[in-house]
Design a protein around this motif. Structure first.
Motif, mmCIF file in Angstrom:
data_model
loop_
_atom_site.group_PDB
_atom_site.id
_atom_site.type_symbol
_atom_site.label_atom_id
_atom_site.label_comp_id
_atom_site.label_asym_id
_atom_site.label_seq_id
_atom_site.Cartn_x
_atom_site.Cartn_y
_atom_site.Cartn_z
ATOM 1 N N ALA A 95 4.738 32.341 3.980
ATOM 2 C CA ALA A 95 4.238 31.064 4.497
ATOM 3 C C ALA A 95 2.850 30.760 3.940
ATOM 4 O O ALA A 95 2.555 29.610 3.564
ATOM 5 N N VAL A 96 1.992 31.746 3.862
ATOM 6 C CA VAL A 96 0.659 31.556 3.296
ATOM 7 C C VAL A 96 0.763 31.178 1.824
ATOM 8 O O VAL A 96 0.056 30.283 1.332
ATOM 9 N N ASN A 97 1.666 31.856 1.111
ATOM 10 C CA ASN A 97 1.865 31.529 -0.304
ATOM 11 C C ASN A 97 2.336 30.076 -0.463
ATOM 12 O O ASN A 97 1.878 29.353 -1.348
ATOM 13 N N VAL A 127 13.162 30.976 1.924
ATOM 14 C CA VAL A 127 11.874 30.335 2.226
ATOM 15 C C VAL A 127 11.559 29.389 1.078
ATOM 16 O O VAL A 127 11.306 29.825 -0.052
ATOM 17 N N HIS A 128 11.590 28.079 1.374
ATOM 18 C CA HIS A 128 11.441 27.065 0.316
ATOM 19 C C HIS A 128 10.242 26.165 0.605
ATOM 20 O O HIS A 128 10.029 25.746 1.747
ATOM 21 N N ASP A 129 9.457 25.910 -0.437
ATOM 22 C CA ASP A 129 8.363 24.948 -0.304
ATOM 23 C C ASP A 129 8.546 23.821 -1.322
ATOM 24 O O ASP A 129 9.269 23.972 -2.310
ATOM 25 N N THR A 130 7.905 22.703 -1.051
ATOM 26 C CA THR A 130 8.007 21.532 -1.929
ATOM 27 C C THR A 130 6.773 21.406 -2.801
ATOM 28 O O THR A 130 6.371 20.296 -3.167
ATOM 29 N N LEU A 148 7.723 23.199 4.430
ATOM 30 C CA LEU A 148 8.146 24.597 4.315
ATOM 31 C C LEU A 148 9.432 24.755 5.112
ATOM 32 O O LEU A 148 9.473 24.445 6.301
ATOM 33 N N SER A 149 10.478 25.208 4.441
ATOM 34 C CA SER A 149 11.782 25.372 5.088
ATOM 35 C C SER A 149 12.149 26.845 5.111
ATOM 36 O O SER A 149 12.040 27.545 4.104
ATOM 37 N N ILE A 150 12.586 27.315 6.288
ATOM 38 C CA ILE A 150 13.063 28.690 6.444
ATOM 39 C C ILE A 150 14.490 28.620 6.965
ATOM 40 O O ILE A 150 14.755 27.945 7.962
ATOM 41 N N ILE A 179 1.501 20.107 6.584
ATOM 42 C CA ILE A 179 2.729 20.776 6.144
ATOM 43 C C ILE A 179 3.705 20.834 7.311
ATOM 44 O O ILE A 179 3.384 21.351 8.385
ATOM 45 N N ALA A 180 4.898 20.279 7.084
ATOM 46 C CA ALA A 180 5.946 20.313 8.104
ATOM 47 C C ALA A 180 6.730 21.612 7.983
ATOM 48 O O ALA A 180 7.011 22.088 6.881
ATOM 49 N N LEU A 181 7.085 22.182 9.128
ATOM 50 C CA LEU A 181 7.858 23.422 9.169
ATOM 51 C C LEU A 181 9.265 23.103 9.649
ATOM 52 O O LEU A 181 9.456 22.589 10.749
ATOM 53 N N GLU A 182 10.247 23.397 8.817
ATOM 54 C CA GLU A 182 11.648 23.168 9.166
ATOM 55 C C GLU A 182 12.386 24.504 9.171
ATOM 56 O O GLU A 182 12.306 25.251 8.197
ATOM 57 N N ILE A 183 13.090 24.783 10.270
ATOM 58 C CA ILE A 183 13.821 26.044 10.404
ATOM 59 C C ILE A 183 15.290 25.737 10.649
ATOM 60 O O ILE A 183 15.634 24.956 11.539
#
Length: 648
Positions: A397-399, A440-443, A410-412, A369-373
């Motif tokens: 983030a866990v969700n 907070v967005h996930d794909t 995961l984008s914040i 999982i890539a983290l983009e801020i």
């Protein structure tokens, strides 16, 4: 004999003219003479034969402005070889005015020369008056119809009416647009199968039939409707029979209003009330559970203190203690959902906090999982408990991680926004003003619509059994609400999920500096303490722990008993430890009454959850000492010692 037949014919012709009120006339071009029938004299209000019918006579009878009109008629009839007619005004002897219609036709000789002009004259005054009345009535009816249409078009309620074959006779413009047309005229003669809601046509027509056949109205019932663009809205509909003046039913009249928005707001209000009720239940359960955990953790402390380390029993006690602390974490999440946690909100820079949490999130998410801020610079400050903000980010983030088992992104992001009255109209619980939006967005796979309304409820989870507590998002909801914010879910199956968190902007210009936690030992003391706790196991445990630290403890199970015992103490009373909620009175009331007699007494409140008696929305006054249950005896000893050593 021929003479008699001629007289009979002329007499019958005169009778016919009189009955029909039609006068005849003719003009001979060769002799320049005219002839009028008796009925034409009467039409001109003259006695038959009383005047010689000449152009001058006719001119004297006509309104001056109409003479040229009559002359033009004669000229056109003579020259154009055609029949023509005009209506002119005639001034009668009674100073009244009548309208006479003259019609003329020309007779030609064998060579085509005009020899005679003849025609009829008819009094059309009453006919024209009647036509004027009809036109005036039609104009008034048309004006009334336009006014009625304007009124119907101005109201948000939709109106329609149908005939017995259930074809539309009319509607207002709003109804026509709902049906997919531009104007009501486009619906005339059509039925429901030609409308945008053809999926519901059979249902609508069945209701129409019931109303028509029963002669009874069907009022204020809710039903769905498919709009031309394929969306479903909700209507509140009423239908009633259309009747003639004699009472015969000739159709159905219907109205409906779009209640989709009010229905949505009502459902949201009901959902909020349900969450509030669940929150109160969760808070009550957590309170009772925290009392039990206090006894468990406290007795583990005492038992471990009396055992040598590295023994099997010590290891078993440690296992029990670890499980009790996990249970304490669950109750803490319940309290967070119920907004019963003690918090210390302060101005926080969300960008700095997100950057600090980044180091915790990446290992938590894993390599797939890539983290983009993406943060706005500069971001407004927010007023929130820093620990709660971290917990909020970690839970989301866990969700998100669990929603992307095969990896993803995961984008914040942060954004400064102003929520206005238009946003409040859709979300009545939100106060308009400046907010920081944390997205907070996930794909991942997204959330099914049926699950979305339950997502923030405690113990609700879309995961398999045993894979989650169902408290993560409930905790997020409680944290956001306790800090005066708003959280919204945006998700569609297959398109990922976005949580939009709106946190109020802090008034401060600079973020508060965080002080590192201080480590303290449970030092002994010799002060006198009044302990009031209604739960006997907790009271006995705390008494034992404090006495082992050297304190003199006087215990009571209620506020009245505690105040009575305090009044008997001859020496000093250094501290009061009291539960917030007691059977006979609240802890703050006990403290106030005790301080009236002993102003220097230190007060420590203990409770399984916060209460408005000592905190407003979970925020304590700086002067209030509070210890959240469950607590260990070590923590109790440290808290009491620090309180007694502080200046009062």
């Amino acid at each position: 004999m021929p003479q008699r037949k001629q007289e009979r014919f002329e007499r019958r012709l005169s009778q016919i003219q009189r009955l029909a009120q039609i006068g005849f006339w003719e003009f001979d071009f060769a002799s320049n003479t005219a002839w009028w029938s008796d009925e034409l004299y009467r039409i001109f209000d003259l006695e038959p034969g009383s005047v010689t019918p000449t152009h001058r006579t006719l001119a004297s009878l006509l309104h001056p402005d109409d003479l040229t009109v009559v002359d033009a008629l004669i000229a056109r009839a003579r020259d154009a070889k055609s029949t023509d007619a005009v209506v002119h005004r005639t001034v009668l002897s009674k100073d009244s005015e009548r309208r006479i219609e003259l019609r003329a036709e020309v007779e030609h000789d064998a060579e085509g020369r005009p020899v005679r002009l003849f025609g009829i004259g008819v009094d059309v005054t009453d006919k024209l008056v009647a036509e004027d009345v009809i036109r005036d009535s039609e104009a008034r009816l048309s004006d009334a119809n336009r006014m009625l249409q304007a009124v119907l078009d101005a109201t948000p309620v939709r109106f329609f009416w149908k005939d017995l074959d259930l074809r539309y006779l009319g509607c207002n413009t709003n109804f026509a647009k709902d049906a997919g047309f531009d104007s009501p005229s486009q619906l005339l003669g059509k039925d429901d199968f030609a409308m945008g809601w053809k999926d519901q046509a059979k249902i609508y027509r069945a209701d129409d039939r019931v109303v028509i056949e029963s002669g009874q109205s069907k009022l204020n019932y809710e039903e769905p409707q498919t709009t031309p663009d394929g969306e479903t809205i909700w209507l509140r509909t009423s239908k009633t029979p259309l009747r003639t003046a004699s009472g015969e039913i000739f159709g159905v009249l219907g109205t409906y209003e779009d209640i989709t928005e009010s229905k949505r707001l009502a459902e949201e209000s009901l959902h909020r009330e349900k969450l509030e009720a669940i929150g109160r239940l969760a808070g009550g359960v957590a309170h009772d559970f925290n009392n039990l955990l206090t006894v468990i953790l406290g007795n583990i402390d005492i038992a471990q203190a009396n055992l040598k380390s590295d023994t099997p029993l010590d290891e078993q006690l440690a296992t029990i203690g670890a499980s009790a602390k996990r249970a304490a974490n669950l109750t803490a999440q319940l309290l967070a959902f119920a907004r019963k946690q003690i918090i210390e909100p302060r101005p926080v820079d969300p960008n700095e906090k997100i950057d600090a949490v980044r180091q915790l999130l990446q290992p938590l998410l894993g390599e797939q999982i890539a983290l983009e801020i993406s943060t706005v610079d500069p971001s407004w400050l927010i007023q929130i408990d820093p620990g709660q903000f971290e917990q909020l980010l970690i839970n989301l983030a866990v969700n998100a991680r669990d929603a992307m088992p095969n990896g993803g992104t995961l984008s914040i992001a942060t954004e400064n926004v102003i929520l206005g009255d238009d946003y409040q109209a859709e979300h009545p619980e939100v106060t308009p003003g400046p907010y920081v939006l944390v997205s907070v967005h996930d794909t991942g796979a997204g959330v099914e619509p049926s699950a979305q309304e339950h997502l923030f409820e405690p113990f609700f989870t879309t995961k398999a059994s045993g894979e989650g507590t169902g408290l993560g998002l409930a905790t997020c909801h409680g944290i956001v609400k306790q800090n005066g914010g708003h959280i919204e879910l945006v998700s569609r199956p297959g398109q990922g999920t976005t949580f939009e968190i709106y946190l109020p902007r802090a008034e401060a210009k600079h973020a508060a500096a965080e002080t590192p936690p201080q480590s303290e030992s449970s030092r002994r003391g010799n002060e006198t303490i009044l302990l009031i706790e209604d739960e006997e196991p907790v009271r006995r445990l705390c008494t034992h722990a404090l006495e082992k630290l050297g304190y003199t403890v006087i215990s009571a199970k209620g506020g009245g008993e505690g105040l009575e015992l305090a009044s008997r103490i001859e020496g000093s009373l250094d501290a009061l430890i009291t539960d917030v909620v007691l059977p006979d009175m609240r802890g703050p009331e006990v403290a106030e009454r005790l301080r009236n007699a002993r102003p220097d007494v230190a007060v420590l409140f203990i409770s399984g959850y916060t209460h408005d008696a000592i905190a407003r929305d979970g925020v304590l006054e700086r002067s209030v000492n509070f210890l959240q249950k469950p607590f260990t005896m070590t923590k109790l000893g440290k808290k009491v010692r620090r309180m007694l050593d502080s200046p009062r």
